[in-house]
Write a protein that holds these residues in place. Structure first.
Motif, PDB file in Angstrom:
ATOM      1  N   THR A   1       0.860  -1.183   0.000  1.00 54.61           N
ATOM      2  CA  THR A   1       0.000   0.000   0.000  1.00 54.61           C
ATOM      3  C   THR A   1       0.897   1.233   0.000  1.00 54.61           C
ATOM      4  O   THR A   1       2.094   1.148   0.313  1.00 54.61           O
ATOM      5  CB  THR A   1      -0.942   0.025   1.207  1.00 54.61           C
ATOM      6  OG1 THR A   1      -0.160  -0.021   2.420  1.00 54.61           O
ATOM      7  CG2 THR A   1      -1.888  -1.170   1.172  1.00 54.61           C
ATOM      8  N   LEU A   2       0.331   2.367  -0.327  1.00 50.52           N
ATOM      9  CA  LEU A   2       1.120   3.586  -0.524  1.00 50.52           C
ATOM     10  C   LEU A   2       0.535   4.732   0.288  1.00 50.52           C
ATOM     11  O   LEU A   2      -0.685   4.903   0.338  1.00 50.52           O
ATOM     12  CB  LEU A   2       1.153   3.958  -2.014  1.00 50.52           C
ATOM     13  CG  LEU A   2       1.824   5.284  -2.394  1.00 50.52           C
ATOM     14  CD1 LEU A   2       3.313   5.249  -2.063  1.00 50.52           C
ATOM     15  CD2 LEU A   2       1.609   5.576  -3.876  1.00 50.52           C
ATOM     16  N   VAL A   3       1.415   5.506   0.908  1.00 50.34           N
ATOM     17  CA  VAL A   3       1.050   6.755   1.573  1.00 50.34           C
ATOM     18  C   VAL A   3       1.938   7.852   0.995  1.00 50.34           C
ATOM     19  O   VAL A   3       3.170   7.793   1.120  1.00 50.34           O
ATOM     20  CB  VAL A   3       1.226   6.679   3.103  1.00 50.34           C
ATOM     21  CG1 VAL A   3       1.019   8.056   3.724  1.00 50.34           C
ATOM     22  CG2 VAL A   3       0.243   5.696   3.706  1.00 50.34           C
ATOM     23  N   ILE A   4       1.322   8.828   0.343  1.00 54.72           N
ATOM     24  CA  ILE A   4       2.058   9.982  -0.179  1.00 54.72           C
ATOM     25  C   ILE A   4       2.065  11.025   0.928  1.00 54.72           C
ATOM     26  O   ILE A   4       1.043  11.662   1.216  1.00 54.72           O
ATOM     27  CB  ILE A   4       1.421  10.514  -1.469  1.00 54.72           C
ATOM     28  CG1 ILE A   4       1.376   9.415  -2.530  1.00 54.72           C
ATOM     29  CG2 ILE A   4       2.188  11.719  -1.987  1.00 54.72           C
ATOM     30  CD1 ILE A   4       0.740   9.843  -3.832  1.00 54.72           C
ATOM     31  N   ASN A   5       3.207  11.195   1.519  1.00 52.01           N
ATOM     32  CA  ASN A   5       3.343  12.063   2.694  1.00 52.01           C
ATOM     33  C   ASN A   5       3.867  13.442   2.291  1.00 52.01           C
ATOM     34  O   ASN A   5       4.322  13.647   1.161  1.00 52.01           O
ATOM     35  CB  ASN A   5       4.296  11.398   3.697  1.00 52.01           C
ATOM     36  CG  ASN A   5       4.240  12.040   5.062  1.00 52.01           C
ATOM     37  OD1 ASN A   5       3.249  12.685   5.421  1.00 52.01           O
ATOM     38  ND2 ASN A   5       5.297  11.893   5.833  1.00 52.01           N
ATOM     39  N   LYS A   6       3.796  14.361   3.230  1.00 48.60           N
ATOM     40  CA  LYS A   6       4.293  15.733   3.067  1.00 48.60           C
ATOM     41  C   LYS A   6       3.610  16.456   1.914  1.00 48.60           C
ATOM     42  O   LYS A   6       4.251  17.178   1.130  1.00 48.60           O
ATOM     43  CB  LYS A   6       5.809  15.733   2.876  1.00 48.60           C
ATOM     44  CG  LYS A   6       6.578  15.120   4.040  1.00 48.60           C
ATOM     45  CD  LYS A   6       8.064  15.281   3.883  1.00 48.60           C
ATOM     46  CE  LYS A   6       8.803  14.644   5.051  1.00 48.60           C
ATOM     47  NZ  LYS A   6      10.268  14.828   4.976  1.00 48.60           N
ATOM     48  N   VAL A   7       2.307  16.280   1.804  1.00 50.67           N
ATOM     49  CA  VAL A   7       1.549  17.015   0.797  1.00 50.67           C
ATOM     50  C   VAL A   7       1.596  18.516   1.080  1.00 50.67           C
ATOM     51  O   VAL A   7       1.471  19.338   0.163  1.00 50.67           O
ATOM     52  CB  VAL A   7       0.096  16.492   0.757  1.00 50.67           C
ATOM     53  CG1 VAL A   7      -0.737  17.246  -0.270  1.00 50.67           C
ATOM     54  CG2 VAL A   7       0.079  14.999   0.447  1.00 50.67           C
TER      55      VAL A   7
END
Length: 592
Positions: free
Chosen positions: A273-279
């Motif tokens: 699974t993926l988490v795109i952080n620091k948006v």
């Protein structure tokens, strides 16, 4: 030199020489004569010369007159008393340099367990139901926010005032330039990790979290280091996990550490699974418009999919995409994380929309546009004008940008109006906070707990019971038709005991080691006699086998340990008393 005073062998045969005492008297006599001649002169004329004769440095200096070092008064000033400690006044039983009596190399709060939103007994009870457990590993590149993402879960379930008081930090460079103990991650327990600002060891954290529907799950999360030198820590964590949450920086994208984690997860056969952080960096640092921010986020997702596609033995089922529910967007430093479904659920609950959140979430990503006048979704822009806006930009990014602009703008009356419309109530003192602190406070109220992350882990990472067969076939090297293998494939708590040890952790004073393992089958209890099988063990050869007794068992939560009497299959357990024969890894079985 007169040669007549010496014989053919070089020996002196001349007249008797004067002694040293006579020479000194002659020198003194010459000095006196020179002084008398000088005194008779009328005065030092312009051509007069001063006769200087240095006396030989052979005079005797008494011991009390010698000064090898300056006195205490010369160094510290007048009125200072120097005390001399005789060596025989100190007893022989007392060492000259006393050793450190209390050693503490890492944070340990086991003496007083922190307050949580759930009881510790509830966590232990949930661990006894493998279908309600998720074993997760957090992986990614260095400084992409893995520890900070776990901190969001910890702050939502624990009483952690240091996290509430800490100012959000956008980049690790700022953290290292302005060290603040309050900003340390919950799993940064070793003093070297706090000094260097990076994770050095994989640290587990067990907690209870709720999904969007309010259902509780027990999450065993392993926070792994991102540095390339500690890839072995990531490998050990993957041996215990059933799935991986890959954390990627929204600005930096896929890096070399991200690729290593993805390849290792594919080799282990784990769900990704993926988490795109620091948006938030797209908004505050790059200052991208919403449409460009969407393109950047989409490019990051495509990079991850391309990396997965280059790995062997992959298929289309491993693809990650926000509309599938296996991608989350987060800003861990500001305390928020959401998936498309959790964001859609907020719209449905707020506006009482007659649509399921899952159906709305499917229309919030990709080439789907929303026409505000027609109030319809369409697959491409309307040919009659520019009224249609990309759905993700319209429903997600534009509201997020407006909140950031309102808070950073520091217009309190307008901000109060906006927050009241969103149902957010803040105290009067909160509006006087720093812009970053206020932004975290507002966004935490807006998004709430990270239920979207829990939904993603529950839906796309298998439980220990569902993944037991694949995990056993990948790791177990024994006979697959035996009773032990059958119990391991079914995650049977009543079967033979099998614990796979993947890591060892020192105590806070470094006096002993604890071993962390995953229970594949059976039940382990305190006081139970077990056999510890080493790496070189083979059936019929008991050379690398040792008998031991389990002295203590805990649920490991990084900074504290929850003592338990025993745990069953599917759980992670920390054991004491069985580490004597373990070098790196081992397998613990019962004596039968």
């Amino acid at each position: 030199m007169d040669e007549s005073n010496y014989d053919e062998f070089g020996n002196y045969i001349g007249p008797e020489l004067a002694t040293s005492s006579e020479e000194e008297s002659e020198v003194e006599h010459d000095v006196e004569e020179a002084g008398s001649d000088h005194s008779e002169d009328e005065g030092p004329g312009p051509m007069a010369m001063e006769l200087r004769v240095e006396a030989p440095q052979t005079q005797i200096v008494l011991h009390e007159d010698k000064q090898y070092y300056p006195d205490a008064e010369d160094v510290f000033g007048p009125g200072v008393e120097a005390l001399v400690q005789e060596e025989d006044t100190q007893p022989l039983t007392e060492p000259i340099v006393a050793p450190i009596t209390e050693r503490k190399f890492q944070v340990d709060e086991s003496a007083q367990l922190p307050d949580t939103m759930y009881t510790k007994e509830f966590l232990v009870d949930l661990l006894g139901h493998p279908n309600m457990v998720r074993n997760i590993a957090l992986g990614g590149h260095l400084h992409h926010g893995k520890t900070a993402l776990l901190d969001v879960l910890v702050a939502a379930t624990h009483s952690w005032p240091e996290w509430d008081a800490a100012t959000p930090i956008a980049t690790p460079t700022t953290k290292m330039r302005q060290p603040n103990e309050r900003a340390f991650g919950y799993t940064d327990v070793h003093r070297l990790e706090r000094q260097r600002g990076i994770g050095l060891k994989s640290m587990p954290m067990s907690l209870v979290a709720q999904n969007t529907k309010g259902k509780s799950y027990a999450l065993n999360i392993m926070d792994t280091p991102g540095h390339a030198n500690f890839i072995d820590e990531v490998t050990a964590a993957l041996r215990l996990a059933d799935g991986v949450v890959v954390v990627v920086d929204a600005v930096e994208g896929v890096m070399s550490g991200t690729e290593r984690v993805i390849r290792a997860a594919v080799r282990e056969g784990l769900g990704i699974t993926l988490v795109i952080n620091k948006v938030d960096r797209l908004i505050l640092e790059l200052k991208l418009p919403p449409e460009d921010a969407y393109i950047k986020l989409k490019h990051t997702v495509e990079e991850v999919n391309n990396t997965i596609a280059t790995c062997p033995h992959t298929d289309a089922s491993m693809r990650v995409s926000p509309e599938l529910g296996n991608v989350c967007f987060a800003s861990a430093s500001f305390g928020w994380c959401f998936s498309l479904e959790s964001f859609a659920a907020r719209y449905v609950d707020t506006w009482q929309m007659p649509v399921a959140p899952k159906e709305l979430a499917r229309r919030l990503w990709g080439d789907v546009y929303y026409h505000a006048e027609r109030r319809t979704f369409m697959r491409r822009r309307a040919p009659d004008g520019k009224q249609a806006v990309r759905s993700f930009v319209h429903f997600v990014l534009e509201p997020l940008y407006k909140i950031f602009a309102q808070v950073v703008g520091e217009d309190e009356p307008q901000l109060r109006t906006t927050l009241n419309a969103l149902g957010i109530r803040l105290r009067k003192a909160d509006y006087a906070m720093n812009a970053r602190d206020l932004l975290r406070r507002v966004l935490c109220h807006f998004f709430g707990p990270p239920t979207g992350l829990v939904d993603m882990c529950v839906a796309h990472i298998k439980s220990p019971a569902a993944n037991a067969r694949a995990k056993t076939e990948h790791l177990y090297t024994g006979q697959m038709d035996g009773a032990t293998a059958v119990a391991m494939r079914t995650c049977d708590a009543d079967g033979p005991l099998v614990v796979s040890v993947a890591k060892q952790y020192p105590s806070s004073d470094a006096s002993q080691f604890y071993v962390l393992g995953r229970i594949f089958s059976g039940h382990i209890s305190v006081g139970q006699k077990v056999r510890v099988l080493g790496e070189a063990y083979a059936p019929g050869d008991d050379e690398d086998m040792a008998l031991a007794t389990v002295s203590d068992a805990w649920v490991y939560c990084s900074r504290y340990r929850i003592p338990v009497s025993g745990l069953g299959a599917g759980s992670w357990v920390l054991l004491s008393g069985v580490d004597a024969s373990i070098a790196k890894t081992a397998t613990i079985v019962d004596t039968s």
